[in-house]
Design an enzyme around this catalytic site. Structure first.
Site, PDB file in Angstrom:
ATOM      1  N   TYR A 123       0.769  -1.122  -0.041  1.00  0.00           N
ATOM      2  CA  TYR A 123       0.200  -0.102  -0.060  1.00  0.00           C
ATOM      3  C   TYR A 123       0.902   1.195  -0.026  1.00  0.00           C
ATOM      4  O   TYR A 123       0.632   2.268  -0.966  1.00  0.00           O
ATOM      5  CB  TYR A 123      -1.023  -0.107   1.054  1.00  0.00           C
ATOM      6  CG  TYR A 123      -1.979  -1.035   1.155  1.00  0.00           C
ATOM      7  CD1 TYR A 123      -3.176  -0.941   0.413  1.00  0.00           C
ATOM      8  CD2 TYR A 123      -1.784  -2.317   1.842  1.00  0.00           C
ATOM      9  CE1 TYR A 123      -4.080  -1.868   0.566  1.00  0.00           C
ATOM     10  CE2 TYR A 123      -2.519  -3.416   1.525  1.00  0.00           C
ATOM     11  CZ  TYR A 123      -3.767  -3.107   0.748  1.00  0.00           C
ATOM     12  OH  TYR A 123      -4.709  -4.395   0.691  1.00  0.00           O
ATOM     13  N   GLY A 124       1.824   1.251   1.016  1.00  0.00           N
ATOM     14  CA  GLY A 124       2.546   2.539   0.984  1.00  0.00           C
ATOM     15  C   GLY A 124       3.525   2.787  -0.290  1.00  0.00           C
ATOM     16  O   GLY A 124       3.497   3.857  -0.825  1.00  0.00           O
ATOM     17  N   ASN A 138      -4.662 -10.365   1.696  1.00  0.00           N
ATOM     18  CA  ASN A 138      -5.503 -10.111   2.958  1.00  0.00           C
ATOM     19  C   ASN A 138      -6.933 -10.301   2.476  1.00  0.00           C
ATOM     20  O   ASN A 138      -7.376 -10.488   1.413  1.00  0.00           O
ATOM     21  CB  ASN A 138      -5.281  -8.613   3.243  1.00  0.00           C
ATOM     22  CG  ASN A 138      -5.330  -7.767   2.490  1.00  0.00           C
ATOM     23  OD1 ASN A 138      -6.481  -7.816   1.712  1.00  0.00           O
ATOM     24  ND2 ASN A 138      -4.730  -6.458   2.574  1.00  0.00           N
ATOM     25  N   GLY A 139      -7.719 -10.063   3.819  1.00  0.00           N
ATOM     26  CA  GLY A 139      -9.325 -10.128   3.441  1.00  0.00           C
ATOM     27  C   GLY A 139      -9.978  -9.177   2.717  1.00  0.00           C
ATOM     28  O   GLY A 139     -11.083  -9.112   2.846  1.00  0.00           O
ATOM     29  N   MET A 151     -10.754  -6.479   4.050  1.00  0.00           N
ATOM     30  CA  MET A 151     -11.591  -5.621   4.917  1.00  0.00           C
ATOM     31  C   MET A 151     -10.965  -4.370   5.077  1.00  0.00           C
ATOM     32  O   MET A 151      -9.643  -4.125   5.448  1.00  0.00           O
ATOM     33  CB  MET A 151     -11.512  -6.017   6.515  1.00  0.00           C
ATOM     34  CG  MET A 151     -12.522  -7.400   6.308  1.00  0.00           C
ATOM     35  SD  MET A 151     -12.544  -8.256   8.112  1.00  0.00           S
ATOM     36  CE  MET A 151     -11.039  -9.289   7.615  1.00  0.00           C
ATOM     37  N   VAL A 181      16.053  -5.768  -1.836  1.00  0.00           N
ATOM     38  CA  VAL A 181      17.144  -4.957  -1.507  1.00  0.00           C
ATOM     39  C   VAL A 181      17.614  -5.115  -0.094  1.00  0.00           C
ATOM     40  O   VAL A 181      17.023  -5.754   0.944  1.00  0.00           O
ATOM     41  CB  VAL A 181      16.176  -3.446  -1.171  1.00  0.00           C
ATOM     42  CG1 VAL A 181      17.444  -2.481  -0.342  1.00  0.00           C
ATOM     43  CG2 VAL A 181      15.624  -2.971  -2.433  1.00  0.00           C
ATOM     44  N   GLU A 202     -13.896  -9.335  14.213  1.00  0.00           N
ATOM     45  CA  GLU A 202     -14.579  -9.752  13.009  1.00  0.00           C
ATOM     46  C   GLU A 202     -15.154 -11.123  13.027  1.00  0.00           C
ATOM     47  O   GLU A 202     -14.389 -12.025  13.677  1.00  0.00           O
ATOM     48  CB  GLU A 202     -13.315  -9.793  11.912  1.00  0.00           C
ATOM     49  CG  GLU A 202     -13.016  -8.356  11.433  1.00  0.00           C
ATOM     50  CD  GLU A 202     -11.547  -8.640  11.180  1.00  0.00           C
ATOM     51  OE1 GLU A 202     -11.149  -9.374  10.882  1.00  0.00           O
ATOM     52  OE2 GLU A 202     -11.016  -7.352  11.051  1.00  0.00           O
ATOM     53  N   HIS A 229      -1.358  -8.093  11.331  1.00  0.00           N
ATOM     54  CA  HIS A 229      -1.319  -6.755  11.171  1.00  0.00           C
ATOM     55  C   HIS A 229      -0.102  -6.189  11.919  1.00  0.00           C
ATOM     56  O   HIS A 229       0.010  -5.417  12.906  1.00  0.00           O
ATOM     57  CB  HIS A 229      -2.446  -6.215  11.860  1.00  0.00           C
ATOM     58  CG  HIS A 229      -3.754  -6.717  11.388  1.00  0.00           C
ATOM     59  ND1 HIS A 229      -5.019  -6.428  12.031  1.00  0.00           N
ATOM     60  CD2 HIS A 229      -4.179  -7.024  10.208  1.00  0.00           C
ATOM     61  CE1 HIS A 229      -6.137  -6.934  11.203  1.00  0.00           C
ATOM     62  NE2 HIS A 229      -5.405  -7.398  10.245  1.00  0.00           N
ATOM     63  N   GLY A 259       3.561   0.745   6.748  1.00  0.00           N
ATOM     64  CA  GLY A 259       2.876   0.433   8.203  1.00  0.00           C
ATOM     65  C   GLY A 259       4.042   0.532   9.409  1.00  0.00           C
ATOM     66  O   GLY A 259       3.531   0.666  10.330  1.00  0.00           O
ATOM     67  N   ASN A 283      -8.778  -2.951  11.127  1.00  0.00           N
ATOM     68  CA  ASN A 283      -7.793  -3.441  10.012  1.00  0.00           C
ATOM     69  C   ASN A 283      -7.120  -2.294   9.690  1.00  0.00           C
ATOM     70  O   ASN A 283      -7.674  -1.248   9.394  1.00  0.00           O
ATOM     71  CB  ASN A 283      -8.444  -4.130   8.929  1.00  0.00           C
ATOM     72  CG  ASN A 283      -9.594  -5.088   9.732  1.00  0.00           C
ATOM     73  OD1 ASN A 283     -10.530  -4.669  10.115  1.00  0.00           O
ATOM     74  ND2 ASN A 283      -9.484  -6.271   9.393  1.00  0.00           N
ATOM     75  N   PHE A 308      -5.035  -1.478   6.610  1.00  0.00           N
ATOM     76  CA  PHE A 308      -4.609  -0.955   5.290  1.00  0.00           C
ATOM     77  C   PHE A 308      -5.018   0.434   4.876  1.00  0.00           C
ATOM     78  O   PHE A 308      -4.501   0.998   4.084  1.00  0.00           O
ATOM     79  CB  PHE A 308      -4.391  -1.951   4.291  1.00  0.00           C
ATOM     80  CG  PHE A 308      -5.805  -2.473   3.637  1.00  0.00           C
ATOM     81  CD1 PHE A 308      -6.632  -1.574   2.879  1.00  0.00           C
ATOM     82  CD2 PHE A 308      -6.224  -3.623   3.725  1.00  0.00           C
ATOM     83  CE1 PHE A 308      -7.689  -1.979   2.372  1.00  0.00           C
ATOM     84  CE2 PHE A 308      -7.305  -4.427   3.124  1.00  0.00           C
ATOM     85  CZ  PHE A 308      -8.056  -3.239   2.473  1.00  0.00           C
TER      86      PHE A 308
END
Ligand code: FAE
Length: 517
Positions: A35-36, A133-134, A136, A264, A373, A458, A486, A496, A498
């Site tokens: 994501y990041g 991931n799920g 969510m 890396v 959840e 997580h 994260g 959650n 993300f």
């Protein structure tokens, strides 16, 4: 704007299977494609910066021998695990029997990374955690935000960056009328009924799964993914991972190269300015075939909480990045993850068909420190089991340190540190069990073991915003180095993570593009 160039030749176009050429010079190098990293690459490219993304996992764009890119959760194979010869499934047992099995060693999609006191599950491949991931996609309640990121202005997050992240990720919610009738959500309706009978609010949980697609799966009109139990090792259809959202937009800019199977290993100041980035190219059995060195004007650490923390701790301890401050490696948390199952009464079957995508949760955060959840147990048979992943307000934080003897980074999390999570989860499930006259399942995590307290999905923290970095992710002591994943978040997001990782990255990169380029 400086372009990526090798002897004057631009290398910004999508890179061939050989990856980034050794000796290349790039404007911005992004380590990791979750994501990041995806937010950083997209916004930099849109601002006219040429970007090289480097990813240790595979591209996940080619079908295997069975015609599918991703393996099914119920039938793990070599594609399922990162460089293991035996699966390490989060639910290790069923009816008390171990279910792990031998597989060929391969650069598979899910890494079960073992530290002394915890196994940290992470996605490996172009798309990072979004592959496994799920989906969510939860924006934390605004009243909880001050405890999540105390130095960030909530107004800008809730007015601008959370909405931007939700839109960019394609977040949606199950259609309530369909939920009420769909066979595949009987388990969630049982979860709702029991939560409400015990006085807990049940909330629908948004997800990036394509809900229209899932409704068509149920009618048989399209190939099944959520309704075929796909989740942990990738979804072949239906889920909007980063492969369907940010990554195509990144490709469309024409300014970003992606080098899969490149890991890396070092970042150090380059003699002429910028940074020297060293990396290893891997084959699918994990063998290092080539080592490469490139230079980059600016480097974005987006290798995930664990990946970024491990790199920074090693690079500080070994003198490659000596000016990093003492906060590097600190304030790591597990988002309070703990799992458990309950055995229902015979009149409360949870269904043999279970959508692998959870869509609801039990909110007892304010009173008991837990958000649970209602998760599927897609075994294909009736189990009368309710299964839950709880996110809890666990206060414990661990630290990564360099171990010179093993030349590895250790994490000092201890298994016993999950006890607050168990106590908080019990604030929900003890009450439900008392009300329903039911008991905990003891057969899912071993023999007579109730709690899945050995793992997290997580990981958060290790290079925390405003401590290891400034308030926008600029690493202290080395201008031109940034953290944008994260690792910035100090251990817990109350839900959650993300969406918060994505929104924070959107906020930080906007500032960095405006002021540092
Ligand atoms: P991440 O997505 O992990 O991306 C980091 C990338 O960097 C990975 O692709 C790595 O392979 C790569 N990398 C690492 N080290 C290196 C290196 N040295 N060189 C090159 N590449 C490297 O980071 N979160 C939710 O919000 N909702 C959910 O439903 C949910 N379910 C989950 C289920 C499972 C089974 C798992 C494992 C996680 C789940 N998560 C969920 C967590 C979520 O996926 C995770 O917080 C984010 O993916 C983290 O995003 P980052 O950008 O920090």
């Amino acid at each position: 704007m400086a372009g990526a160039a090798l002897g004057g030749r631009a290398v910004a176009a999508p890179v061939a299977s050989t990856g980034l050429p050794s000796g290349a010079h790039v404007s911005a190098l992004v380590i990791g494609t979750g994501y990041g990293g995806s937010v950083a690459a997209l916004r930099l490219a849109q601002a006219g910066v040429d970007v090289a993304m480097v990813e240790m996992g595979m591209a996940w764009d080619t079908p295997g021998a069975d015609g599918r890119i991703f393996a099914n959760t119920t039938a793990p194979d070599q594609r399922s695990f990162w460089l293991r010869t035996r699966t390490k499934q989060p639910l290790s047992n069923f009816l008390g029997f171990p279910i792990d099995k031998d597989i060929p060693r391969y650069t598979g999609i899910l890494d079960a990374e073992d530290f002394a006191g915890i196994t940290v599950y992470q996605g490996r491949g172009v798309g990072g955690g979004s592959l496994v991931n799920g989906g969510m996609a939860v924006t934390p309640k605004r009243e909880n935000f001050g405890a999540i990121l105390p130095s960030v202005n909530p107004d800008e997050m809730y007015d601008v960056y959370y909405p931007r992240a939700n839109e960019g990720l394609g977040v949606g919610t199950v259609r309530p009328a369909w939920f009420d009738s769909a066979d595949c959500y009987q388990y969630a309706r049982v979860g709702r009924k029991q939560a409400q009978r015990s006085g807990f609010p049940f909330v629908f949980v948004p997800d990036v799964y394509d809900w229209d697609y899932m409704e068509k799966e149920a009618t048989g009109a399209v190939p099944k993914s959520a309704l075929a139990g796909e989740i942990l090792y990738g979804n072949n259809y239906g889920k909007k991972s980063l492969q369907k959202t940010y990554l195509p937009r990144i490709a469309a800019t024409g300014r970003v190269s992606v080098s899969p199977l490149h890991r890396v290993t070092s970042v150090a100041p380059a003699p002429g300015g910028g940074y020297t980035v060293s990396m290893e190219q891997l084959t699918t059995d994990g063998t290092v075939t080539t080592t490469k060195t490139v230079t980059a004007d600016k480097v974005f650490f987006a290798a995930g909480s664990v990946g970024t923390s491990k790199l920074l701790v090693k690079l500080k301890a070994t003198g490659a990045l000596p000016n990093l401050n003492g906060e590097v490696g600190k304030n790591w948390g597990d988002n309070g993850n703990v799992m458990c199952g309950r055995a229902n009464q015979i009149w409360d079957p949870t269904g043999s068909l279970q959508a692998s995508i959870p869509c609801g949760g039990i909110d007892n955060w304010a009173a008991g420190g837990a958000f649970a959840e209602v998760a599927p147990l897609p075994t294909g048979i009736e189990t009368w089991a309710s299964f839950y992943l709880s996110i809890t307000k666990n206060p414990n934080r661990a630290q990564f340190t360099w171990n010179p003897a093993t030349q590895r980074v250790d994490l000092n999390w201890q298994t016993a540190w999950k006890q607050p999570s168990i106590d908080m989860a019990k604030s929900i499930f003890d009450r439900i069990n008392a009300k329903e006259g039911t008991i905990y399942r003891t057969d899912l995590f071993g023999v007579y073991k109730i709690w899945g307290d050995h793992l997290t999905y997580h990981p958060l923290g290790g290079a925390v915003l405003g401590r290891a970095t400034d308030n926008y992710g600029r690493l202290a002591g080395h201008p031109g180095l940034y953290v944008i994943d994260g690792a910035l978040i100090p251990g817990n997001t109350s839900v959650n993570p993300f969406v918060t990782i994505t929104a924070l990255a959107e906020r930080n990169i906007e500032k960095i593009v405006a002021t540092d380029f």
